[in-house]
Each structure stands twice: as C-alpha cells, then as structure tokens.
Design a protein around this motif. Sequence first.
Motif, PDB file in Angstrom:
ATOM      1  N   ASN A  43      54.523  16.672 -35.500  1.00 27.10           N
ATOM      2  CA  ASN A  43      53.434  15.819 -35.004  1.00 27.10           C
ATOM      3  C   ASN A  43      52.841  14.990 -36.142  1.00 27.10           C
ATOM      4  OD1 ASN A  43      51.861  14.781 -32.995  1.00 27.10           O
ATOM      5  ND2 ASN A  43      50.517  16.539 -32.797  1.00 27.10           N
ATOM      6  N   LEU A  44      52.712  15.620 -37.306  1.00 26.58           N
ATOM      7  CA  LEU A  44      52.206  14.919 -38.493  1.00 26.58           C
ATOM      8  C   LEU A  44      53.129  13.754 -38.844  1.00 26.58           C
ATOM      9  CD1 LEU A  44      49.961  15.185 -40.703  1.00 26.58           C
ATOM     10  CD2 LEU A  44      51.613  16.506 -42.032  1.00 26.58           C
ATOM     11  N   LEU A  45      54.422  14.003 -38.795  1.00 25.45           N
ATOM     12  CA  LEU A  45      55.401  12.973 -39.128  1.00 25.45           C
ATOM     13  C   LEU A  45      55.396  11.852 -38.096  1.00 25.45           C
ATOM     14  CD1 LEU A  45      57.589  12.371 -41.241  1.00 25.45           C
ATOM     15  CD2 LEU A  45      59.220  13.592 -39.792  1.00 25.45           C
ATOM     16  N   ALA A  46      55.405  12.218 -36.808  1.00 29.30           N
ATOM     17  CA  ALA A  46      55.422  11.209 -35.736  1.00 29.30           C
ATOM     18  C   ALA A  46      54.144  10.375 -35.748  1.00 29.30           C
ATOM     19  CB  ALA A  46      55.597  11.892 -34.381  1.00 29.30           C
ATOM     20  N   THR A  47      53.004  11.060 -35.844  1.00 31.24           N
ATOM     21  CA  THR A  47      51.724  10.349 -35.839  1.00 31.24           C
ATOM     22  C   THR A  47      51.565   9.511 -37.091  1.00 31.24           C
ATOM     23  OG1 THR A  47      50.790  12.217 -34.615  1.00 31.24           O
ATOM     24  CG2 THR A  47      49.236  10.631 -35.530  1.00 31.24           C
ATOM     25  N   LEU A  87      69.878  20.323 -32.225  1.00 33.65           N
ATOM     26  CA  LEU A  87      69.419  19.246 -33.111  1.00 33.65           C
ATOM     27  C   LEU A  87      70.184  17.949 -32.835  1.00 33.65           C
ATOM     28  CD1 LEU A  87      67.502  18.636 -35.464  1.00 33.65           C
ATOM     29  CD2 LEU A  87      69.332  19.287 -37.037  1.00 33.65           C
ATOM     30  N   LEU A  88      71.487  18.056 -32.604  1.00 28.84           N
ATOM     31  CA  LEU A  88      72.295  16.880 -32.298  1.00 28.84           C
ATOM     32  C   LEU A  88      71.871  16.230 -30.979  1.00 28.84           C
ATOM     33  CD1 LEU A  88      75.882  18.055 -33.338  1.00 28.84           C
ATOM     34  CD2 LEU A  88      74.602  16.146 -34.321  1.00 28.84           C
ATOM     35  N   MET A  89      71.624  17.057 -29.969  1.00 25.59           N
ATOM     36  CA  MET A  89      71.221  16.523 -28.668  1.00 25.59           C
ATOM     37  C   MET A  89      69.862  15.837 -28.740  1.00 25.59           C
ATOM     38  SD  MET A  89      72.412  19.499 -25.997  1.00 25.59           S
ATOM     39  CE  MET A  89      71.765  18.575 -24.594  1.00 25.59           C
ATOM     40  N   MET A  90      68.910  16.493 -29.389  1.00 30.90           N
ATOM     41  CA  MET A  90      67.563  15.942 -29.477  1.00 30.90           C
ATOM     42  C   MET A  90      67.562  14.634 -30.273  1.00 30.90           C
ATOM     43  SD  MET A  90      64.276  16.131 -28.910  1.00 30.90           S
ATOM     44  CE  MET A  90      63.662  17.780 -28.604  1.00 30.90           C
ATOM     45  N   GLY A  91      68.198  14.640 -31.414  1.00 33.16           N
ATOM     46  CA  GLY A  91      68.218  13.448 -32.256  1.00 33.16           C
ATOM     47  C   GLY A  91      68.935  12.283 -31.606  1.00 33.16           C
ATOM     48  N   GLY A  92      70.047  12.557 -30.931  1.00 29.57           N
ATOM     49  CA  GLY A  92      70.792  11.501 -30.260  1.00 29.57           C
ATOM     50  C   GLY A  92      69.985  10.851 -29.148  1.00 29.57           C
ATOM     51  N   ALA A  93      69.278  11.671 -28.351  1.00 29.30           N
ATOM     52  CA  ALA A  93      68.467  11.133 -27.258  1.00 29.30           C
ATOM     53  C   ALA A  93      67.309  10.297 -27.792  1.00 29.30           C
ATOM     54  CB  ALA A  93      67.934  12.278 -26.393  1.00 29.30           C
ATOM     55  N   THR A  94      66.672  10.756 -28.858  1.00 37.53           N
ATOM     56  CA  THR A  94      65.534  10.023 -29.421  1.00 37.53           C
ATOM     57  C   THR A  94      65.984   8.698 -30.023  1.00 37.53           C
ATOM     58  OG1 THR A  94      64.493  12.139 -29.919  1.00 37.53           O
ATOM     59  CG2 THR A  94      63.565  10.202 -30.986  1.00 37.53           C
ATOM     60  N   ILE A 131      60.851   1.523 -34.238  1.00 37.73           N
ATOM     61  CA  ILE A 131      61.187   2.019 -35.579  1.00 37.73           C
ATOM     62  C   ILE A 131      61.140   3.546 -35.686  1.00 37.73           C
ATOM     63  CG2 ILE A 131      60.463   2.006 -38.013  1.00 37.73           C
ATOM     64  CD1 ILE A 131      59.565  -0.896 -37.599  1.00 37.73           C
ATOM     65  N   PRO A 132      60.064   4.225 -35.217  1.00 38.42           N
ATOM     66  CA  PRO A 132      60.034   5.686 -35.339  1.00 38.42           C
ATOM     67  C   PRO A 132      61.164   6.377 -34.582  1.00 38.42           C
ATOM     68  CG  PRO A 132      57.861   4.816 -34.787  1.00 38.42           C
ATOM     69  CD  PRO A 132      58.824   3.700 -34.626  1.00 38.42           C
ATOM     70  N   PHE A 133      61.605   5.800 -33.454  1.00 40.07           N
ATOM     71  CA  PHE A 133      62.696   6.394 -32.690  1.00 40.07           C
ATOM     72  C   PHE A 133      64.029   6.239 -33.413  1.00 40.07           C
ATOM     73  CE2 PHE A 133      59.411   5.822 -29.543  1.00 40.07           C
ATOM     74  CZ  PHE A 133      59.555   6.927 -28.704  1.00 40.07           C
ATOM     75  N   LEU A 134      64.265   5.076 -34.000  1.00 47.83           N
ATOM     76  CA  LEU A 134      65.508   4.858 -34.740  1.00 47.83           C
ATOM     77  C   LEU A 134      65.553   5.681 -36.023  1.00 47.83           C
ATOM     78  CD1 LEU A 134      65.812   0.985 -34.282  1.00 47.83           C
ATOM     79  CD2 LEU A 134      66.990   2.785 -33.006  1.00 47.83           C
ATOM     80  N   LEU A 135      64.387   5.950 -36.589  1.00 50.53           N
ATOM     81  CA  LEU A 135      64.298   6.783 -37.794  1.00 50.53           C
ATOM     82  C   LEU A 135      64.822   8.198 -37.538  1.00 50.53           C
ATOM     83  CD1 LEU A 135      63.285   7.105 -40.733  1.00 50.53           C
ATOM     84  CD2 LEU A 135      61.034   7.672 -39.786  1.00 50.53           C
TER      85      LEU A 135
END
Length: 457
Positions: free
Chosen positions: A164-168, A91-98, A190-194
């Motif tokens: 997908n629901l959240l991203a879309t 979770l840390l790796m994925m969130g940090g990269a995004t 904005i969605p990436f920083l969120l």
Amino acid sequence: MATQASRAGIGRVISASLIGTTIEWYDFFLYGSAAALVFNKLFFPSSEPLVGTLLAFLTYAIGFAARPLGGMVFGHYGDKIGRKKLLVLSLLMMGGATFAMGLLPTHASIGIGAPILLTVLRVIQGFALGGEWGGAVLLVSEHGDDKNRGFWASWPQAGAPGGNLLATGVLALLAAFQSDEAFLAWGWRIPFLLSGVLVVIGLWIRVSVSESPVFLAAQAKAAEQAAAGVKEKLPVAEVFSTNWRGVLTAIGTRLGENISYYILTAFLLVYVTTHLGLSKSNGLNAILIGSAVHFVTIPAWGALSDRIGRRPVTLIGSVGMTGWAFAFFAMLDTKSFPAIAAAVTVGLLFHGAMYGPQAAFISEMFDTKVRYSGASMGSQLASIIGGALAPIVAVELLKDYGSSLPISIYLATALVITTLTVLVAKETRGRSLTQDHHTPATSAVPASRQAEHHSVS
C-alpha cells in the motif's frame, strides 16, 4: 539438521515472502486506489460521482470474490506439491494481470468492452492473491521455530502496508508532479506498468528459497502412509471434516480487521475527495504516513504475541479499533491534514495489533497436510464479507445518509464480532506445527491396521 538449516536461512525466507507479498499487495491495492480516483471516470462514466465510484468498487469487490476460489485451488496444490511452486505461480499471475491493466483501452475508446476487460483482469488478481497469503505466511511459519513464530510470520503481513505504501507513494508522486488532466489521460497507467519490473525482481528472489521443511516432512510421512494402505482425503474435504472450527475462527478473527483496513485506506480516498471536497493528495499522503508506521509496527505486534499470546494482542486491536471507528471520521471532518493523517495512523496502529499476530494465529489452527487449504480458505472467505463489501457498503451508506455515523456503526459491529470470536478461541502460542492436533486417530484405515502400522513405525 534440517531445522538448524532452516533457521540459518530464515532471513532469506522472510525476504522472499516479504518482497513477494509487498509486490502482490502493491498490485491489489493499486486497483483500489485507482477505483477511488480514476476508474470511476475512465471505465464507469456517470453523471453522479458516487454512482461511478460505486460501480468501480463493484469490480473491486469481484476481485475479493475470486480469492476463496484461488485459496481453494492454490491451497489444494500447495498441500500436495509444496508452498514454493505455488507462490511463484501466484506472483506471475498477479503481476501479469496488473501490467495488462496499464495497457487497457478506456470506455471512451471501446465502450462496454473496457469495463469487461478490467473485470476479467481483476478476477485474475483476486484468484492469485487468494493463493498468495496462505503460502507466504506458511513458508515463513514452517521455517521458523515455535517460540518466535509470531515475529517471523508477521513479516509477510508487513507486505500489506508495504504494498500500500508503494502503490500510494507512486500515485502521490504522480499527483504532485502531474495535473489532474494529465493523470487522468495517461499518468494513471504508469504504476500499473511498473508492476512488470517489480515482478521480475520478486521472482528472482522467490525462486532462490528452499521448500518448507515442515511440509517436506509431512510429505514423506504421507508417502509412508500411502505405502501402508492409508488413503487420505482431499485437503479441502479434510479441512471441513476435521478443521472446520479453525475455518470459522479464522473468518471471525479476520472480519473486523479486514473491514477496518479497507475503510481506513480505500474508502478514505472517496470520503476525503467526494464528501469533504479536498484534493486527493490529502488522502494519499495521509495513507503514506500511516502505512509507514503500520509497516514498522506490525512485526512489533507479532513479537509481542510471542510473549503474551496471540489472543491478547488481537484483542488490543479489535477493542481499540471499535472505539476509534467513531473518532476516525470526527477527525476527518475537521478537514485538517494533520488530523486526517493522525486519524489514519492511529487506526492502522490498532489494525496492526490484529494483523501482526494473525499469520501465526491462523497457521497454528491447522494441521500440516491441510494448513495451506485451511488458512487460505478461512482468510479468503472472510475477505468476501469483509474487505470486498466494505467500500461498497460505506459508499452506499454515505450516499443514502450523507453522514459517517452509519459507517462507524457498521465498522464497530464487525469489530465486536471479531472480539467475541477471539475471546472464545483457543490460544495457539507455542503450538508445534509438526504435530497433528485435529486428525482423528481412527480415520482412513481400520484400527487393527493402524495399530500394525504404528508398531512398525
């Protein structure tokens, strides 16, 4: 007893897995949507729209290529030190990269450095997601009971449409209140920083759950065997020596499901905007409606698999989606939003029948000491030839033929492979996760030594 305690805490475990997978899939799907809508213009500018889109989807595919490596590394350590620790790390790796993607300079600012940095972050995303899926579904599967595993384990699966629901939804909201120029200039960030905020929430919930009781029991057993002189293989080596049929079955089971999902979602946005000339809101809103239905029905398909079996429910989805592969594009070509929304929704219903039972089905194919490795490797290898290539193949077919028919044939072929795989697979419903079904009785130590050890135990 440990089992009673784990059942009492199953709701907390499901919440932790569902929220964590939703956030990680949000991050991963956000890239796919952005690749179809803005990355082709900002990072891969080209005079021909489909060429820029194709290049954007190539970096999208690189994330999938990193997933088996992530599955191998996370699986190895997940089978050695536990499911929970690795889930926090993923979770840390994925969130940090995004989050970092939202800060990237574009091609107009630094030239070729922009797509290179984007690709590196995409590799980190893929590596992290390769370890997420196996750990999340196993944590729930190994906390729950044999009778209702299909239902419990389907909740982390619902994290995919949830993400997908959240991203879309975020992208659709921005598209509704921003001009195309503003969205392209800064709104897409904005969605990436969120993602940074979402990761903090996910970590707070995920660190509160207990380790899998099945894993802890297997770990204690392994310690006893080590004390008795039993030498174990590395989990990955053990998977391919004793559980290789499970890996192949997992790949075949996931292939059609994986390709259909990315055609129904990521490629849909390309088809609607580039080929049909409609606004991106048509595609985004159709995915929103379909993903909402998908999210609700995945646990229902999982529960049904507890009643009639994993194989019959999966076959409902693979056979139904084979036919829908042709009806899907015919409905899109009407350019009617209700028809587009219905096409996506029905397609995701069939997909859910394959995806809902999948977590329990694949988990039940492997023994505890290699389950994280086996489930992760099988599912993530399928993602390379499935989801990674699906949008690329579809865009290339559309560019070459200008028709959806070759795409429908490509999708139907993959679904036939999945159908045949499930037909020859063994039913796993009700299988105990505490018993080894594949490990040879004579492995690791001489028979006399084993007999002595078993007599003592």
